[in-house]
Design an enzyme around this catalytic site. Structure first.
Site, PDB file in Angstrom:
ATOM      1  N   ASP A  83      -7.806 -20.385  -1.859  1.00 18.13           N
ATOM      2  CA  ASP A  83      -6.884 -20.291  -2.991  1.00 18.13           C
ATOM      3  C   ASP A  83      -6.626 -18.827  -3.304  1.00 18.13           C
ATOM      4  O   ASP A  83      -7.328 -18.210  -4.089  1.00 18.13           O
ATOM      5  CB  ASP A  83      -7.474 -21.016  -4.208  1.00 18.13           C
ATOM      6  CG  ASP A  83      -6.497 -21.056  -5.371  1.00 18.13           C
ATOM      7  OD1 ASP A  83      -5.283 -21.071  -5.119  1.00 18.13           O
ATOM      8  OD2 ASP A  83      -6.952 -21.066  -6.530  1.00 18.13           O
ATOM      9  N   ILE A  84      -5.596 -18.266  -2.653  1.00 20.97           N
ATOM     10  CA  ILE A  84      -5.195 -16.877  -2.887  1.00 20.97           C
ATOM     11  C   ILE A  84      -3.831 -16.933  -3.566  1.00 20.97           C
ATOM     12  O   ILE A  84      -2.915 -17.579  -3.067  1.00 20.97           O
ATOM     13  CB  ILE A  84      -5.105 -16.109  -1.547  1.00 20.97           C
ATOM     14  CG1 ILE A  84      -6.508 -15.966  -0.940  1.00 20.97           C
ATOM     15  CG2 ILE A  84      -4.439 -14.750  -1.745  1.00 20.97           C
ATOM     16  CD1 ILE A  84      -6.511 -15.395   0.465  1.00 20.97           C
ATOM     17  N   GLU A  85      -3.720 -16.310  -4.736  1.00 23.64           N
ATOM     18  CA  GLU A  85      -2.443 -16.381  -5.451  1.00 23.64           C
ATOM     19  C   GLU A  85      -1.909 -14.990  -5.775  1.00 23.64           C
ATOM     20  O   GLU A  85      -1.065 -14.830  -6.635  1.00 23.64           O
ATOM     21  CB  GLU A  85      -2.604 -17.255  -6.710  1.00 23.64           C
ATOM     22  CG  GLU A  85      -3.172 -18.638  -6.377  1.00 23.64           C
ATOM     23  CD  GLU A  85      -3.145 -19.630  -7.543  1.00 23.64           C
ATOM     24  OE1 GLU A  85      -2.429 -19.363  -8.517  1.00 23.64           O
ATOM     25  OE2 GLU A  85      -3.831 -20.650  -7.467  1.00 23.64           O
ATOM     26  N   ASP A  86      -2.407 -13.985  -5.065  1.00 22.79           N
ATOM     27  CA  ASP A  86      -2.019 -12.594  -5.341  1.00 22.79           C
ATOM     28  C   ASP A  86      -0.564 -12.328  -4.965  1.00 22.79           C
ATOM     29  O   ASP A  86       0.040 -13.056  -4.190  1.00 22.79           O
ATOM     30  CB  ASP A  86      -2.914 -11.642  -4.543  1.00 22.79           C
ATOM     31  CG  ASP A  86      -4.358 -11.682  -5.005  1.00 22.79           C
ATOM     32  OD1 ASP A  86      -4.633 -12.326  -6.034  1.00 22.79           O
ATOM     33  OD2 ASP A  86      -5.218 -11.094  -4.332  1.00 22.79           O
TER      34      ASP A  86
ATOM     35  N   ARG B 120       4.052 -11.404 -14.459  1.00 25.42           N
ATOM     36  CA  ARG B 120       4.582 -10.783 -13.243  1.00 25.42           C
ATOM     37  C   ARG B 120       6.047 -10.382 -13.380  1.00 25.42           C
ATOM     38  O   ARG B 120       6.899 -10.733 -12.565  1.00 25.42           O
ATOM     39  CB  ARG B 120       4.361 -11.695 -12.033  1.00 25.42           C
ATOM     40  CG  ARG B 120       2.882 -11.849 -11.702  1.00 25.42           C
ATOM     41  CD  ARG B 120       2.583 -12.516 -10.385  1.00 25.42           C
ATOM     42  NE  ARG B 120       1.124 -12.556 -10.174  1.00 25.42           N
ATOM     43  CZ  ARG B 120       0.511 -13.234  -9.220  1.00 25.42           C
ATOM     44  NH1 ARG B 120       1.215 -13.921  -8.343  1.00 25.42           N
ATOM     45  NH2 ARG B 120      -0.805 -13.213  -9.104  1.00 25.42           N
TER      46      ARG B 120
END
Ligand SMILES: *[C@@H]1O[C@H](CO)[C@@H](O)[C@H](O)[C@H]1NC(C)=O
Ligand SMILES: *[C@@H]1O[C@H](CO)[C@@H](O)[C@H](O)[C@H]1NC(C)=O
Ligand SMILES: *[C@@H]1O[C@H](CO)[C@@H](O)[C@H](O)[C@H]1NC(C)=O
Ligand SMILES: *[C@@H]1O[C@H](CO)[C@@H](O)[C@H](O)[C@H]1NC(C)=O
Length: 372
Positions: A126-129, A267
């Site tokens: 789970d990478i949401e960068d 963001r």
């Protein structure tokens, strides 16, 4: 003789590395060996026996842990494996370290060791960068990282599962300009997080809206399939939670349907669901049943196919609007997944129900229809 000593030493080393099987039957510590099958992925953030005892084990195929693996009870492990349910660990890796192959390799080995030590079945990445549109080299490194993780896990045991969580649509949702097609091919399957779709609201007015309008589940799914991702590589994950928004602005009453919300930047976009508070479905059911709280009846939006209601929050005396998913709105999205013949359904998260509420049965039923 020398060889015998060597063999003995290796055996001892293996004995130390892989802990004793805590289950009554040693075979329950083997990774689940089921092949490709319709998937129901349940994300979990808490090891709560009264809750996991009431999971629908007939449909749950993968339990993804988002709590420290040390907190996993062995009873849950043995039960899951007896039901052919995989348990995988949720894990992340910082994208600014993707250039660093030493860090990648260390991370992969640590995950493999953890999975072996606890007799688990793989990893859910789970990478949401942020990876900006002009950072396609970084995006390629991410795909390579997932491929490498999958390769090294499968080398240890071909039954291990490696999956990757993606935004609700391809492209650059939340500035996550990833190579979604590559990620799907590099892993066993990708899990589209069909929730928090209001993280960046681009409409003219900043107002509360559904967590997952059905159209977004549809469009998001299409956006992945249009890239050439086979539906058998895609799982649609749905929310068992909603958002509570404080309505601001003059003259807001319980009767108003439009709830203007404050700016809360995410963001680079000023209007976001960050302005709201996430509530579990069970908490929302409690709120709706609470006679001492002034509120509207439950409403249904034909625009986004989801329920909502207004209430006066006793703490701040302001009108709040809650958007959530119930069995009806979940069913509609499950139908979409069925229409596109996706690999399966996921839920964030399967502990957001209460065993004492009758609605709980309906929520499980809405998912179970996928597998009947
Ligand atoms: C690369 O990762 C290793 C292992 O985590 C670390 O020791 C090293 O400092 C990292 N190198 C850079 C340039 O960040
Ligand atoms: C809300 O609508 C109801 C029914 O139309 C009405 O009786 C009530 O006065 C309205 N309340 C407010 C605060 O406008
Ligand atoms: C977003 O908010 C900031 C700070 O309040 C403001 O300066 C900026 O103009 C806003 N952007 C838009 C597009 O409204
Ligand atoms: C109903 O809401 C009130 C006010 O927030 C709260 O004090 C009470 O505990 C709630 N009752 C139930 C049964 O949840």
């Amino acid at each position: 003789m020398k060889n015998l000593i060597l063999v003995a030493l290796i055996s001892i080393a293996i004995g130390i590395c892989s802990a004793q099987c805590p289950c009554s039957d040693d075979s329950l510590c083997d990774p689940v060996s089921a092949g490709v099958r319709p998937e129901f992925v349940g994300f979990s953030m808490v090891n709560e026996q009264s809750i996991w005892e009431s999971y629908d084990w007939n449909i749950l195929t993968t339990l993804a842990l988002f709590y420290p693996v040390q907190d996993l009870s062995t009873d849950l492990l043995c039960l899951a494996h007896s039901k052919q349910t995989r348990i995988v660990i949720g894990a992340s890796f910082p994208v600014n370290q993707l250039w660093n192959y030493t860090a990648q390799e260390e991370w992969i080995q640590t995950q493999i060791q953890t999975v072996q030590q606890y007799h688990l079945d793989g990893v859910n990445i789970d990478i949401e960068d942020v990876i900006a549109e002009d950072q396609q080299d970084l995006s390629a490194l991410l795909t390579g990282f997932v491929a490498k993780t999958n390769y090294e896990f499968k080398n240890v045991n071909p039954n291990y599962q490696v999956t990757f969580d993606v935004a609700w649509a391809a492209g650059c949702i939340d500035l996550r300009c990833y190579d979604y097609q590559g990620l799907a091919m590099a892993s066993d399957f990708i899990i589209a997080m069909d929730y928090d779709t209001q993280s960046q609201i681009f409409t003219q007015h900043c107002t509360a809206n559904a967590n997952t309008p059905a159209q977004r589940a549809w469009q998001g799914t299409e956006s992945f399939l249009n890239l050439g991702i086979p539906p058998s590589k895609l799982v649609m994950a749905l929310p068992w939670y909603g958002y509570d928004y404080t309505c601001i602005g003059e003259g807001m009453t319980l009767n108003n349907t439009v709830c203007t919300i404050k700016w809360d930047e995410y963001r680079g976009v000023n209007c976001s669901d960050a302005a709201g508070t996430q509530l579990w479905y069970s908490q929302i059911v409690d709120l709706m049943a609470n006679q001492s709280i002034q509120k509207t009846p439950q409403q249904w939006s034909n625009q986004v196919y989801a329920p909502w209601f207004n209430y006066i929050n006793p703490n701040d005396q302001q009108v709040h609007q809650i958007w959530f998913d119930d069995a009806q709105s979940i069913s509609i999205k499950v139908d979409i997944a069925q229409y596109f013949e996706l690999l399966g359904i996921g839920i964030w998260n399967i502990d957001f129900l209460s065993t004492s509420q009758s609605e709980t049965q309906d929520m499980w039923q809405a998912v179970a229809q996928y597998f009947s």
